[in-house]
Design an enzyme around this catalytic site. Structure first.
Site, PDB file in Angstrom:
ATOM      1  N   GLU A 146       1.051  -1.115   0.013  1.00  0.00           N
ATOM      2  CA  GLU A 146      -0.202  -0.012  -0.086  1.00  0.00           C
ATOM      3  C   GLU A 146       0.874   0.960  -0.002  1.00  0.00           C
ATOM      4  O   GLU A 146       1.591   1.831   0.968  1.00  0.00           O
ATOM      5  CB  GLU A 146      -0.969   0.032   1.076  1.00  0.00           C
ATOM      6  CG  GLU A 146      -2.272   0.885   0.947  1.00  0.00           C
ATOM      7  CD  GLU A 146      -1.944   2.307   1.640  1.00  0.00           C
ATOM      8  OE1 GLU A 146      -1.418   3.106   0.809  1.00  0.00           O
ATOM      9  OE2 GLU A 146      -1.767   2.706   2.565  1.00  0.00           O
ATOM     10  N   CYS A 156      -2.237   8.865   2.632  1.00  0.00           N
ATOM     11  CA  CYS A 156      -2.054   8.212   1.614  1.00  0.00           C
ATOM     12  C   CYS A 156      -3.258   8.428   0.365  1.00  0.00           C
ATOM     13  O   CYS A 156      -3.021   8.702  -0.804  1.00  0.00           O
ATOM     14  CB  CYS A 156      -1.918   6.566   1.495  1.00  0.00           C
ATOM     15  SG  CYS A 156      -0.729   6.243   2.335  1.00  0.00           S
TER      16      CYS A 156
END
Length: 460
Positions: free
Chosen positions: A232, A266
């Site tokens: 990720e 993110c």
């Protein structure tokens, strides 16, 4: 031994080094892998109901200790204490989700057309390694560790170098919940030792949340050693506003989303793509909000104050990206200042006029900067949204739901949202595509990554 600084707590609000922790020795890394291997033999054979009950106790501890946990990460990475407590509570929800639903998610399923003879079994793989980031010190660990522990894997956790206290607190929670020795281990490993662990046959898989650079290194090591990996990585999510019947409310939602964790998210709305019909009013409303922000004093504050970034270096790097854009013609409407140091406060900013020649066009801005683009058509919005190499999430807003859905369907992302910044919940999968990584966490997909999905066939 690594030449980088040791694990240490440095308060971003002051720049003061509060406590340091030594790196693990190579002997300690070897011991951790051996303990994990031995613990796996027993843990995998423990009935899932017993595994789930222990993990459920850990979930309760996350909730009970939320205030204490929030204060820990306030000094590690700067988050407001109340926000840190909220993160700990959500980590409890994630952990409870897998404890409650693990048995059904891991249940055997018949292969259609072969009822009674062929089933798919969901079995653990073995010791798994997690390399976790600093921006959500509890949440990131919970979404990796909880499903793997319920599944029967054992966990070795390497946290960010600035999170030694929070990573130790997590290990303590799992220990007090009743995990057997070696099932969950926190280790202050170096980058070189991580490579050693990935190469070791006792470690069966690795999950990393972090930068593209770190993801590339881990993926390369995992591929060389034929290990399953979940990544990720970064994101520069498009946040498309096609129209609005309340532009001030739309700006408030967009600003609150961008200010989450002081922009160190993110899947934050790093690129706001706004139709020309509402663009001017939207930018003006954002600018008003940015100009009103004040730096945090103490441990907590309301939505009108902003926390420091994780470190002075991060604030300086973000400022350099802004300066590059402005020097090439972009307009800075508000914010963007940093102090003389050594703190890490960065004044929330609004930036427009960004073009492909600027770093801000293609790079991720990991901080409180709202970059706003003007478009005239839905097609132009989609083209701009998909132009970067990231593909984590994206959101589309319109009073015409069908129109928003049509645009959202064209986004090259792992998570597309309509009329909400992001779908969230312990049961909602998280992950991206392109250079934002691969694999999924959370929800039913999160527990499915590190399993041996074995065919079991009995001829009858």
């Amino acid at each position: 031994m690594s030449t980088t600084p040791p694990y240490q707590v440095t308060d971003p609000a002051t720049g003061e080094v509060i406590e340091t922790f030594p790196f693990a020795t190579d002997a300690e890394v070897e011991e951790a892998m051996e303990r994990s291997k031995k613990a796996y033999a027993a843990w995998r054979s423990t009935p899932i109901e017993e595994r789930s009950a222990i993990v459920k106790r850990a979930a309760d501890l996350f909730t009970e200790r939320a205030a204490e946990l929030g204060k820990i990460i306030r000094t590690e990475m700067g988050k407001k204490a109340s926000s840190g407590a909220g993160e700990a509570e959500f980590s409890g929800e994630i952990t409870a989700y897998y404890a409650d639903h693990g048995p059904e998610l891991l249940a055997e399923t018949d292969l259609p057309g072969h009822e009674g003879k062929a089933v798919i079994q969901r079995l653990p793989l073995g010791p798994v390694l997690g390399v976790m980031p600093w921006n959500y010190p509890y949440y990131q660990v919970a979404r990796f560790a909880a499903p793997n522990l319920v599944a029967g894997n054992t966990v070795i956790l390497k946290h960010a170098e600035n999170c030694p206290r929070s990573s130790a607190a997590i290990a303590k929670i799992f220990e007090e919940a009743g995990l057997p020795d070696g099932v969950y281990q926190n280790i202050y490993a170096t980058h070189e030792q991580i490579a050693t662990m990935i190469a070791d046959p006792r470690v069966r898989a690795v999950s990393l949340t972090g930068s593209e650079r770190a993801g590339t290194a881990v993926a390369e090591a995992a591929g060389r050693n034929l290990k399953k990996v979940v990544l990720e990585l970064g994101g520069s999510d498009p946040y498309i506003i096609l129209d609005s019947d309340d532009i001030d409310e739309a700006a408030e939602t967009a600003w609150a989303t961008r200010m989450e964790n002081v922009g160190q998210v993110c899947n934050g709305n790093k690129r706001m793509i706004v139709n020309e019909g509402v663009y001017d009013d939207f930018v003006a409303s954002l600018t008003k909000r940015a100009a009103a922000m004040k730096p945090l004093e103490g441990e907590d504050g309301d939505d009108t104050v902003y926390s420091p970034l994780v470190a002075r270096k991060a604030a300086e790097a973000l400022r350099a990206q802004i300066e590059d854009a402005v020097s090439k013609g972009a307009t800075l409407h508000a914010g963007g200042e940093i102090s003389d140091g050594p703190d890490a406060f960065f004044a929330p900013a609004v930036l427009t006029g960004v073009t492909p020649q600027m770093r801000a066009y293609t790079e991720e801005l990991f901080g409180p900067v709202a970059v706003v683009y003007k478009v005239s058509t839905d097609e132009e919005a989609v083209e701009l949204a998909n132009t970067v190499e990231y593909g984590l999430g994206g959101a589309v807003f319109s009073t015409d739901e069908a129109r928003a859905i049509a645009v959202a369907q064209q986004l090259e992302v792992g998570m597309a949202n309509v009329n909400t910044p992001a779908g969230e919940g312990a049961d909602v999968p998280f992950g991206g595509t392109k250079r934002s990584g691969f694999g999924r966490e959370l929800g039913p997909l999160g527990i499915d990554e590190f399993l041996n999905k074995r065919l079991f066939y009995v001829e009858r």
